[in-house]
Design an enzyme around this catalytic site. Structure first.
Site, short mmCIF file in Angstrom:
data_model
loop_
_atom_site.label_atom_id
_atom_site.label_comp_id
_atom_site.label_asym_id
_atom_site.label_seq_id
_atom_site.Cartn_x
_atom_site.Cartn_y
_atom_site.Cartn_z
N ASP A 139 0.88 -1.11 -0.06
CA ASP A 139 -0.11 -0.06 0.06
C ASP A 139 0.77 1.32 -0.20
O ASP A 139 0.31 2.09 -0.36
CB ASP A 139 -1.02 -0.23 1.23
CG ASP A 139 -2.15 -1.04 0.88
OD1 ASP A 139 -2.33 -1.45 -0.17
OD2 ASP A 139 -2.39 -1.47 1.96
N HIS A 184 -9.77 -1.51 -2.26
CA HIS A 184 -8.61 -1.58 -3.16
C HIS A 184 -9.12 -2.56 -4.01
O HIS A 184 -9.83 -3.70 -3.84
CB HIS A 184 -7.35 -2.13 -2.46
CG HIS A 184 -6.89 -1.29 -1.24
ND1 HIS A 184 -5.80 -1.74 -0.41
CD2 HIS A 184 -7.29 -0.06 -1.09
CE1 HIS A 184 -5.46 -0.37 0.33
NE2 HIS A 184 -6.52 0.41 -0.03
N ASP A 216 -7.30 -4.92 -5.47
CA ASP A 216 -6.55 -6.05 -5.33
C ASP A 216 -7.41 -7.14 -4.17
O ASP A 216 -6.95 -7.97 -4.12
CB ASP A 216 -5.19 -5.79 -4.87
CG ASP A 216 -4.85 -5.51 -3.36
OD1 ASP A 216 -5.94 -4.85 -2.89
OD2 ASP A 216 -3.76 -5.47 -2.99
N CYS A 246 -1.47 -7.52 -0.30
CA CYS A 246 -1.52 -6.24 0.79
C CYS A 246 -0.26 -6.19 1.42
O CYS A 246 0.42 -5.07 1.77
CB CYS A 246 -2.70 -6.06 1.67
SG CYS A 246 -4.32 -6.40 1.09
#
Lengths: 577, 577
Positions: free
Chosen positions: A265, A386, A388, A559
Site C-alpha cells: 500500500d 482496493h 486487489d 496487501c
C-alpha cells in the site's frame, strides 16, 4: 561556400567597380567565413548521438518515429546524505551522467569565430522547470550551464572540427500541466550596435520518459515484505516460497516499518527507460502510514529512482493505498494495442454523492504517463476499497498469455451448495481459529446471502468494465470462490474468509491466502477448488497462513507484499499513439 | 436471453429439486427480464447518431479514426441581452440545440423496469467543468440534466423500443489543463438494502472541437475596417478594392471604435467545426484597446462565437495584438502533413534578458488547439513587434499553392542601387508628403545602412525558421524591397516607408500600402518592382494610401483591417496525430 572554412575570412570575393565609361572606380573585397554548426541528440533512439538528424527538432511515437528521450534523474547517486539527484544543482559523481541524455554541439570551421560572434545555448522559462543542462569541461568537471535561473548561456567555440559535450537532465515527469516535451536551442549571435542578433538557430527536442508499471506476468526480481512482532508464520511461508522460486527476498524490519505491514500500500514499483539508461523507480503513495520512510530511506539509491505526489487540501483516503493501483498484462482492445498493459485503479461509483476516491494529484500523474492508459474501476463498495481485494492477473500458457482472476460470491455459493448436496453440510470453516462455522450455517443465513448477492453485483459491474476495456472474453476470466461480509456501520464489504484473489504472483508460483475453508476428507475444499481451477494452467498454489496477522486486519498476502519485476522488453517510444 | 423482453419477468426458468432418492423436494422459478440499453453518439462522424458503435467509448484521430465531436457553445442565440450561450444554464431558444451534440439513449424491453431498478446518467467532477447535458422532454422543453452542481441524474425508462434524446453542450476549449476529451456514462442501478449497485454501465466519449484559424489562401467572406475622423482616403481605397473583388465590407464606426483603428490587432477570426454544425468564432485579444467592445458587442451573435483569454498578473504587451498572430497555408514538412497550416506568433528572442512576449494564457490556448501546431518567430526586434510587419502569405497557382513574402532591406538596397546606377539617384521618395528624400541620400547614409543590415539579420533568422518549420525552399519565398529605421530610444525597428508586406489578401487581389517610393518616369519604382514580383503569379496589386492615417502611427493596411474567411474543406478530426 561548399565546406567549412579553415581560417577566418578565408574565402574572398573580389568586386571591381567601373564607371559608365568603363574606367576603374574601385575595388571591394568580401571576406567569407563558413562555419558548420549542429546541436545533436540521439533522435533515432539507438543510444548514439548521431550527426544532424533531420528529425531532431520534433518528436514522433512509434517504430518509425523519432525524437530523443530524457530521463527524470530521480535516483540518488549516493546513499550518504541522500537526496534525489534532481534536487542537486551540481554533478557530484560522474556516474550521475549515465542518467542524463548526451547532447553534442558539433562545429566545424576556423580556429576562432570572427570577432564578436558567439554561440548561445538557450531554453524557455517553461521548459526550464523540466530540464537542466551541464557541460563537460574535463573528465571530472561538469559545470551547470542552463537551469531556471539561467535560461541562456554563451558556450565556447573550439575551432577546427570539434565536439562540445553536454548532459541534459530531466527534472519532472509528465503530468497534467506538462506533456513531456522540452526543446533546447543553440544560436549563433552576431555582434551589433543594436541588440545582438541570432543569425542561425538549431533546435533539439526531448520527451521525458514516462513512469511504467510492471504487471504480474513479468519476471520477479525481488520480493518485499515487513517483519512485525506477530507475523512469523506469514514470513516463514513467504520466505519458503520466494526462496524455492529462486528470487530475492527483502525484509523491512520493525525499526523501519513501525508495525505498518502493508508493503503493497505504501509503494508501487515501476521503471523508466531510455535508449541509454533504464532503472526502477518507486512511486511513493500519499497514504503515508508508518512505512512512510521506507521508499525514500531504503529504496532510493544509485539507479533506483523515487517519485511521489503530495495530496493538496484534499483528504487522503484508503483508496490512495497502492493495493488500489494495479496494471494489466499487454492487451489488444478493438484493434488497439496496449503492449505495456493498462493501469487499473479503484474509485467511487460516480452516481454516489459522497464516495471516496484516489486523490486527484495521483490520478493526474497516472493519466499523464499515457503509455498504460488507466481504467477506473468501482472499489468504494469495499471497506478498504482496493481493487486487489477482488481481482488479480496470473500468467497462462494459452490464449492472451494470462487470466483475469475475480473474486466471486456466486462461485463460492456453488462450491458450498455442492458440499451440502454431497453430504458435507456439517464441514466446518475456520477450524482451530476459534470461530468455527458449518457449511449449512453459511447457506442458511439469508441476510449473509443477500449481502453476497450485492457484492456479486458490484464485482459484476467491474467484470463488464474489465471485459470491455481489456478486450477479454469469458474464457479469459476465472471466478474464484470467495465470500464477503457487509459491515453494518458503513454498508461496505470485507472478505469473510481469507481473500484468495489477494495473492502474490511469482512466475507460475502463486502465494495464496490460506482460506481455512470447510475440511472435507482431510483437506480444505476451497484449496481443492483453487487447485482445480489454477493447476491446469501450469500454476502452483502455495497457501500461506495470513489469518491472524493480515486477514483479521482486513488485508491479505498481496496487501502485505510487493514485487520488484523486470521491465518490459517492449520500448515505450515504439508505441503508436 | 436472445432478445429484449416485452414484459417484465417474461422469461422463466423452472428449477426442480430432488432428494438423494429422487424424491421431489421443491420447485423454484427464476424470472428473467432482458433489457437492451445503449447510449449513442455520432462516433463515426457522419452527422447521424448511429446505434451502439463499438468505438463510441474512445477517440481516435484520422480518416480511419472514430469518436464523437462536441462544440463549445460559444455563440449567442440572441442579440437581445446578449450572453455567450455557455453562460446560460437553460436553453432559451430551440435553435441553440444545433450547437450541441445529440446523444440518444436507446432502450428496448418491457413497459417498465422491474421494481426499484433505475437508469442514471453521470459525469465526473472534472468533466463537469467542460460539459453540460440537456434532455428533450417535448418540442419546446429541454431541461438541464447534468452540470457541475449535478453530476448524476436519474433518467426515465420509457419502455418498449424507445429513444430518449439528450443534447450535450461543450463549455470550454482545449487548454493547458484540458486535453479536450469528456466522457458521459449511463448506468442501470439495482435496488438493494445496501448502496444501489450499477449492474451495467455504457460510456461515450466526445472531443471538444479546437479553434481553427484561416490563412490568406482561403476565400474571403467579409472584410472589416474602422472608420475614423482621419482615414477617408484609406477607406475609399479599401472599399473600392473589396467591392470590385465581390466581397462584403463591414465598417466599424467611431462610436464603437473610439478612434482605435487597429482592426487586425483586437481580434482573430477562426471557426469551430463538427459533423453536425460549424460556425465562425472570434478570438478576442487581451490587448483591449478602445476597440475592446467590438468583438463581443458586434460580432458575437447567432452562429458567431466568441472566446477570449484574460492575462493574469502579467503585463499585456504590444506582442499580444493579433497582428502578431498569423497562420500559414497547408504545408508538408519532412513528410508530416499540416493540412490546416501552422499558427505563427512572434516572441522575444530567448537569449534576451528582458524581451516582450505574447502573454502565456494566449500561447497556452493556441498550443492546446493542437491541429495547427504553432511556430514562434522572433518579432521583439520591432517597436510594435508583430510578425505581420515582416511577413505574409499570398496564393500562387504553382508549387505549394502559395508564396511566403518577406520584407527585405537587402532587396530594397538592390532596387535603390540599380536606380542610382541607372541615373535615377536624384529621384525622390515621399513626394508630396513633406519629407522628401532622394535615392542618393538614402544610399549615402551609412548609419541607416547599418540599421538595415541589422534588420536584415533579424528577418533572416526568421526566414531560416520559417523554411525549416514550413518545409519551404528558396523558390517558395519572395523578398520585398522594404527599408526599416531603428529607433534610438529602444533600439527597435519601424518601417521607413509604408511597409508593403503588411497587405490585405483577398483571393488574388492584394491591397498593398502605397510606398511613396522614388518617382521614375512618372511611376513609383517600388510599385513597379512589386508588380514585377507578384503579377507573374496572377496577383493584382492595388496600392492603398495609408500614409498619414496608419503608416505614421506605426501600422499599415493589414494592421487596419481583418478578413473573415471560409473554413477549410479539410475536417480537423481527419488529421493524423
Amino acid at each position: 561556400m561548399g565546406a567549412a572554412s579553415k581560417l577566418p575570412n578565408e574565402s574572398k570575393l573580389s568586386v571591381k567597380f567601373y564607371g559608365s565609361k568603363k574606367e576603374a572606380l574601385g575595388n571591394a573585397v568580401l571576406h567569407l567565413t563558413a562555419v558548420e554548426i549542429s546541436l545533436d541528440v540521439d533522435a533515432d533512439r539507438d543510444g548514439i548521438v548521431e550527426k544532424n538528424n533531420s528529425n531532431k527538432a520534433s518528436w514522433k511515437w512509434g517504430p518509425n518515429g523519432h525524437g530523443a528521450v530524457l530521463l527524470v534523474n530521480c535516483d540518488s547517486e549516493s546513499y550518504y546524505k541522500k537526496r534525489v539527484d534532481t534536487e542537486k544543482e551540481e554533478i557530484s559523481k560522474v556516474s550521475d551522467l549515465k542518467d542524463m541524455s548526451r547532447m553534442i554541439l558539433r562545429t566545424s570551421g576556423p580556429t576562432q569565430l570572427p570577432e564578436g560572434y558567439k554561440l548561445s545555448l538557450h531554453i524557455t522559462q517553461t521548459d526550464a522547470e523540466s530540464v537542466r543542462v551541464f557541460i563537460r569541461c574535463g573528465p571530472l568537471d561538469y559545470p551547470l550551464v542552463l537551469n531556471k535561473e539561467q535560461l541562456a548561456a554563451e558556450v565556447p567555440y573550439l575551432g577546427g572540427n570539434s565536439e562540445l559535450e553536454f548532459f541534459v537532465e530531466g527534472l519532472r515527469f509528465p503530468d497534467k500541466d506538462f506533456e513531456g516535451l522540452v526543446t533546447i536551442s543553440l544560436s549563433l549571435l552576431e555582434p551589433s550596435d543594436f541588440p545582438e542578433t541570432p543569425i542561425f538557430t538549431d533546435k533539439v527536442v526531448f520527451r521525458v520518459a514516462p513512469w511504467i508499471m510492471t504487471p504480474n506476468t513479468l519476471k520477479p526480481v525481488e520480493v518485499f515484505v515487513c517483519s512485525t512482532s506477530d507475523n512469523y508464520e506469514f514470513l516463514k511461508g513467504i520466505r519458503k516460497m520466494v526462496q524455492s522460486s529462486g528470487y530475492k527476498l527483502k525484509i523491512c524490519h520493525e525499526y523501519m516499518n513501525r508495525g505498518d505491514r502493508w508493503m503493497q500500500d505504501e509503494i508501487e514499483f515501476g521503471y523508466i527507460d531510455s535508449p541509454h539508461q533504464r532503472f526502477p523507480v518507486v512511486l511513493d503513495s500519499p497514504r503515508d502510514g508508518d512505512l512512510q520512510e521506507f521508499p525514500y530511506e531504503v529504496l532510493l539509491g544509485p539507479d533506483f529512482g523515487y517519485v511521489t505526489r503530495y495530496a493538496q487540501a484534499e483528504e487522503v483516503s484508503s483508496l490512495d493505498s497502492f493495493g488500489n493501483l494495479e496494471v494489466s498484462p499487454p492487451v489488444t482492445v478493438n484493434g488497439k494495442n496496449y503492449p505495456l498493459g493498462r493501469i487499473i485503479i479503484g474509485v467511487a461509483f460516480p452516481t454516489t454523492a459522497h464516495g471516496r476516491n484516489m486523490t486527484k494529484v495521483v490520478q493526474d500523474f497516472l493519466w499523464a504517463q499515457k503509455v498504460q492508459e488507466p481504467i477506473a474501476l468501482y472499489s468504494d463498495w469495499l471497506v478498504v476499497g482496493h481493487v486487489d481485494e477482488f481481482m488479480t492477473f496470473v500468467p497462462a500458457p494459452d490464449r492472451k498469455g494470462f487470466r483475469l482472476l475475480l473474486a466471486s460470491p456466486d462461485a463460492a455459493y456453488t462450491v458450498f451448495t455442492n458440499l451440502q448436496n454431497n453430504g458435507h453440510g456439517k464441514a466446518k470453516l475456520f477450524q482451530g481459529k476459534g470461530e468455527e462455522i458449518s457449511v449449512n450455517e453459511i447457506l442458511s443465513n439469508e441476510e449473509f446471502r443477500a449481502e453476497n448477492i450485492y457484492v456479486q453485483s458490484c464485482i459484476d459491474w467491474n467484470r463488464d468494465v474489465l471485459k470491455k476495456e481489456l478486450g477479454l472474453d469469458e474464457d479469459d476470466i476465472i471466478d474464484l470462490p470467495i465470500l464477503f461480509k457487509v459491515m453494518a456501520e458503513e454498508n461496505r464489504a470485507v472478505a469473510y474468509y481469507p481473500d484468495m484473489v489477494n495473492m502474490i504472483v511469482l512466475g507460475t508460483n502463486l502465494g495464496i491466502p490460506k482460506p481455512f475453508g470447510p475440511q472435507v476428507n482431510g483437506s480444505c475444499a476451497l484449496e481443492t477448488e483453487m487447485r482445480s481451477l489454477l493447476e491446469p494452467l501450469g500454476l502452483n498454489c502455495t497457501f500461506i497462513d495470513d489469518f491472524a496477522s493480515y486477514h483479521k486486519l482486513l488485508g491479505e498476502v498481496h496487501c502485505g507484499s510487493n514485487v520488484l519485476r523486470e521491465p518490459f522488453a517492449f520500448k515505450w517510444w515504439n508505441l503508436e499513439m
